[in-house]
Design a protein around this motif. Structure first.
Motif, mmCIF file in Angstrom:
data_model
loop_
_atom_site.group_PDB
_atom_site.id
_atom_site.type_symbol
_atom_site.label_atom_id
_atom_site.label_comp_id
_atom_site.label_asym_id
_atom_site.label_seq_id
_atom_site.Cartn_x
_atom_site.Cartn_y
_atom_site.Cartn_z
ATOM 1 N N GLY A 20 0.782 -1.325 -0.151
ATOM 2 C CA GLY A 20 0.096 0.054 0.071
ATOM 3 C C GLY A 20 0.842 1.185 0.169
ATOM 4 O O GLY A 20 2.209 1.257 0.487
ATOM 5 N N SER A 21 0.224 2.171 -0.573
ATOM 6 C CA SER A 21 1.227 3.525 -0.499
ATOM 7 C C SER A 21 0.665 4.714 -0.079
ATOM 8 O O SER A 21 0.933 5.908 -0.071
ATOM 9 C CB SER A 21 1.489 3.888 -1.969
ATOM 10 O OG SER A 21 0.783 3.978 -2.893
ATOM 11 N N ASP A 45 0.039 -0.760 -4.792
ATOM 12 C CA ASP A 45 -1.449 0.004 -4.906
ATOM 13 C C ASP A 45 -1.237 1.411 -4.594
ATOM 14 O O ASP A 45 -0.469 1.821 -3.631
ATOM 15 C CB ASP A 45 -2.185 -0.861 -3.868
ATOM 16 C CG ASP A 45 -3.312 -0.152 -3.759
ATOM 17 O OD1 ASP A 45 -4.207 -0.537 -4.538
ATOM 18 O OD2 ASP A 45 -3.940 0.714 -2.861
ATOM 19 N N GLY A 46 -1.502 2.117 -5.548
ATOM 20 C CA GLY A 46 -1.488 3.518 -5.619
ATOM 21 C C GLY A 46 -2.605 4.300 -5.803
ATOM 22 O O GLY A 46 -3.559 3.597 -6.247
ATOM 23 N N ALA A 47 -2.526 5.566 -6.063
ATOM 24 C CA ALA A 47 -3.584 6.479 -6.429
ATOM 25 C C ALA A 47 -3.218 7.803 -6.733
ATOM 26 O O ALA A 47 -2.145 8.410 -6.201
ATOM 27 C CB ALA A 47 -4.857 6.416 -5.302
ATOM 28 N N PHE A 48 -4.136 8.370 -7.612
ATOM 29 C CA PHE A 48 -3.766 10.004 -7.992
ATOM 30 C C PHE A 48 -3.765 10.674 -6.826
ATOM 31 O O PHE A 48 -3.051 11.406 -6.623
ATOM 32 C CB PHE A 48 -4.704 10.139 -9.095
ATOM 33 C CG PHE A 48 -4.747 11.578 -9.370
ATOM 34 C CD1 PHE A 48 -3.771 11.942 -10.712
ATOM 35 C CD2 PHE A 48 -5.420 12.650 -8.851
ATOM 36 C CE1 PHE A 48 -3.698 13.345 -10.829
ATOM 37 C CE2 PHE A 48 -5.311 13.956 -9.465
ATOM 38 C CZ PHE A 48 -4.366 14.369 -10.456
ATOM 39 N N MET A 49 -4.941 10.479 -5.692
ATOM 40 C CA MET A 49 -5.014 11.236 -4.790
ATOM 41 C C MET A 49 -3.931 10.974 -3.688
ATOM 42 O O MET A 49 -3.828 11.717 -2.739
ATOM 43 C CB MET A 49 -6.210 10.730 -4.015
ATOM 44 C CG MET A 49 -6.754 11.557 -2.946
ATOM 45 S SD MET A 49 -6.871 13.332 -3.395
ATOM 46 C CE MET A 49 -7.404 14.059 -1.634
ATOM 47 N N THR A 73 -1.480 -0.761 -9.537
ATOM 48 C CA THR A 73 -2.795 -0.440 -9.383
ATOM 49 C C THR A 73 -2.756 1.018 -9.132
ATOM 50 O O THR A 73 -2.027 1.505 -8.595
ATOM 51 C CB THR A 73 -3.851 -1.158 -8.260
ATOM 52 O OG1 THR A 73 -3.753 -2.321 -8.480
ATOM 53 C CG2 THR A 73 -5.223 -0.275 -8.414
ATOM 54 N N THR A 74 -3.645 1.821 -10.154
ATOM 55 C CA THR A 74 -3.962 3.216 -9.490
ATOM 56 C C THR A 74 -5.253 3.595 -9.529
ATOM 57 O O THR A 74 -6.189 2.820 -10.034
ATOM 58 C CB THR A 74 -3.053 4.133 -10.095
ATOM 59 O OG1 THR A 74 -2.922 5.556 -9.235
ATOM 60 C CG2 THR A 74 -3.267 4.594 -11.620
ATOM 61 N N LYS A 75 -5.754 4.890 -9.120
ATOM 62 C CA LYS A 75 -7.001 4.914 -9.195
ATOM 63 C C LYS A 75 -7.595 6.329 -9.577
ATOM 64 O O LYS A 75 -6.858 7.559 -9.246
ATOM 65 C CB LYS A 75 -7.602 4.826 -7.503
ATOM 66 C CG LYS A 75 -7.089 3.549 -6.661
ATOM 67 C CD LYS A 75 -7.562 3.672 -5.368
ATOM 68 C CE LYS A 75 -6.821 2.374 -4.672
ATOM 69 N NZ LYS A 75 -5.538 2.954 -4.145
ATOM 70 N N LEU A 76 -8.527 6.416 -10.012
ATOM 71 C CA LEU A 76 -9.401 7.597 -10.662
ATOM 72 C C LEU A 76 -9.917 8.627 -9.514
ATOM 73 O O LEU A 76 -10.676 7.927 -8.744
ATOM 74 C CB LEU A 76 -10.708 7.341 -11.496
ATOM 75 C CG LEU A 76 -11.653 8.225 -11.840
ATOM 76 C CD1 LEU A 76 -10.953 9.076 -12.985
ATOM 77 C CD2 LEU A 76 -12.902 7.776 -12.433
ATOM 78 N N TRP A 77 -9.496 9.679 -9.523
ATOM 79 C CA TRP A 77 -9.855 10.825 -8.330
ATOM 80 C C TRP A 77 -11.224 11.287 -8.748
ATOM 81 O O TRP A 77 -11.607 11.488 -9.845
ATOM 82 C CB TRP A 77 -8.972 11.597 -8.028
ATOM 83 C CG TRP A 77 -9.289 12.510 -6.551
ATOM 84 C CD1 TRP A 77 -9.574 13.806 -6.790
ATOM 85 C CD2 TRP A 77 -9.704 11.853 -5.448
ATOM 86 N NE1 TRP A 77 -10.259 14.088 -5.549
ATOM 87 C CE2 TRP A 77 -10.280 12.872 -4.640
ATOM 88 C CE3 TRP A 77 -9.796 10.564 -4.896
ATOM 89 C CZ2 TRP A 77 -10.750 12.626 -3.520
ATOM 90 C CZ3 TRP A 77 -10.286 10.484 -3.664
ATOM 91 C CH2 TRP A 77 -10.721 11.440 -3.081
ATOM 92 N N SER A 78 -12.024 11.402 -7.632
ATOM 93 C CA SER A 78 -13.354 11.874 -7.884
ATOM 94 C C SER A 78 -13.695 13.072 -8.607
ATOM 95 O O SER A 78 -14.626 13.578 -9.293
ATOM 96 C CB SER A 78 -14.074 12.068 -6.623
ATOM 97 O OG SER A 78 -14.150 10.812 -5.744
ATOM 98 N N THR A 79 -12.495 14.262 -8.656
ATOM 99 C CA THR A 79 -12.942 15.306 -9.580
ATOM 100 C C THR A 79 -12.894 15.090 -11.100
ATOM 101 O O THR A 79 -12.864 16.012 -11.738
ATOM 102 C CB THR A 79 -12.007 16.388 -8.986
ATOM 103 O OG1 THR A 79 -10.800 15.985 -8.768
ATOM 104 C CG2 THR A 79 -12.308 17.015 -7.633
#
Ligand SMILES: NC(=O)c1ccc[n+]([C@@H]2O[C@H](COP(=O)([O-])OP(=O)(O)OC[C@H]3O[C@@H](n4cnc5c(N)ncnc54)[C@H](OP(=O)(O)O)[C@@H]3O)[C@@H](O)[C@H]2O)c1
Length: 324
Positions: A20-21, A45-49, A73-79
């Motif tokens: 996790g990051s 596991d990462g994310a734009f946010m 993995t990365t993730k789409l942020w809500s904005t």
């Protein structure tokens, strides 16, 4: 049974343990990712946010690993719900990669892309500036389906989707989500959600498996007792419990010795799993650690609320401002 990987509905395999990051700070992330890959992790596991994708990318590069061996993995942020490809492109640029193995909708809640903050826009009363009058996570999912033909994602999935939310997506989905990433651990075991996901071919991923910051779940007596019985550490009980139930785990650490320890997954006894399954309910300790104030009831999907004009029933939850 110990599982080293799971099969996604795309046919690809996903390694059962990821680094996790979230909340891995500047100067910590690259070395953590490098250390993890060097000691055997193949999943990050990462994310734009999380605002640290550049360092995640640096860690991957420094590890010297062949990209094809990794699952990122990365993730789409809500904005960015109205334009998933724009968010994905920014993430890929920061990561220094051509594609991700899994792209998740971070939260099924669109936020105003033109609000007072690019990440967490708020209204004058301090509540989150939702973009739900003319948009919904259902439309977002349809837009994400379009990413599959770009070559920039190998699989798409969701995060923070309860059964109600998944059911709404499945009604219109041309692509069934490959994964749902949720808070799952001994105090929030998500037994029904796990069964539901299995019945639909969706792999469940557990975030905050140790109880998030400071790993508080390691102190639970039941976890300590099972650790003693198997002569392992409490963290390994928490992670093995989820793994044995068929769930991907994403323990976060920036400490190389812990990163290595968290790879150790063992077979727990059937009675251990049963006791841990019942523990939260029987002890009255059912709890979530990551509960940002979205102002949305995640057990009732927004699509349902909107279609039945019950949107006003969404209570504003003024809890801690976390975003995982
Ligand atoms: N989709 C979402 O909305 C969402 C939400 C939350 C999290 N996530 C993902 O899930 C990952 C994990 O969740 P999390 O970060 O909330 O928490 P977590 O993995 O449950 O716990 C992390 C904490 O445990 C400590 N730790 C890790 N291994 C340990 C060990 N062996 N012994 C003692 N302490 C240990 C870490 O400390 P050190 O780092 O100081 O070693 C850190 O304080 C995140 O990083 C993120 O990738 C996703």
């Amino acid at each position: 049974m110990v599982q080293t990987e799971f099969k996604l509905n795309t046919g690809a395999t996903i390694p059962a343990v990821a680094l996790g990051s979230w909340q891995s700070g500047p100067g910590e992330v690259a070395q953590a990712v490098e250390a993890a890959i060097k000691c055997g992790y193949r999943h990050v596991d990462g994310a734009f946010m999380y605002k640290n994708e550049e360092e995640v990318g640096q860690g991957i590069k420094k590890s010297g690993i062949d990209r094809k061996e990794l699952f990122v993995t990365t993730k789409l942020w809500s904005t960015y719900h109205r334009n998933p490809e724009a968010c994905l492109d920014e993430s890929l640029k920061k990561l220094g990669l051509d594609y991700v193995d899994l792209y998740l909708m971070h939260w099924p809640v669109p936020l105003n892309p033109k609000g007072n903050d690019p990440y967490l826009p708020t209204r004058p009363d301090g509540s989150r500036d939702l973009d739900t009058d003319s948009w919904s996570y259902i439309k977002t999912w349809q837009a994400m389906e379009g990413l599959m033909s770009t070559g920039k994602v190998k699989a798409i999935g969701v995060s923070n989707c309860s059964i109600a939310y998944l059911e709404e997506i499945l009604k219109i989905a041309k692509v069934v989500p490959a994964c749902d990433q949720m808070e799952v651990h001994v105090l929030n075991p998500e037994l029904k959600l796990n069964d539901f996901c299995k019945s639909k071919g969706i792999v469940l991923q557990a975030y905050s498996p140790l109880g998030s910051t400071g790993s508080p779940l390691m102190k639970e007596q039941i976890v300590q007792d099972i650790a003693k019985k198997h002569d392992i550490e409490a963290g390994n009980v928490l992670l093995s419990y989820l793994n044995n139930r068929g769930i991907v785990v994403l323990p976060k650490s920036v400490t190389p010795s812990r990163i290595e320890k968290n790879l150790k997954i063992v077979d727990l006894d059937k009675e251990d799993i049963e006791a841990l399954n019942k523990f939260a309910k029987d002890s009255g300790k059912l709890k979530r650690f990551c509960n940002p104030p979205w102002g949305v009831d995640f057990k009732v999907s927004l699509a349902t609320l909107m279609s039945t004009s019950l949107k006003a029933m969404c209570a504003y939850d003024s809890g801690q401002n976390t975003m995982g």
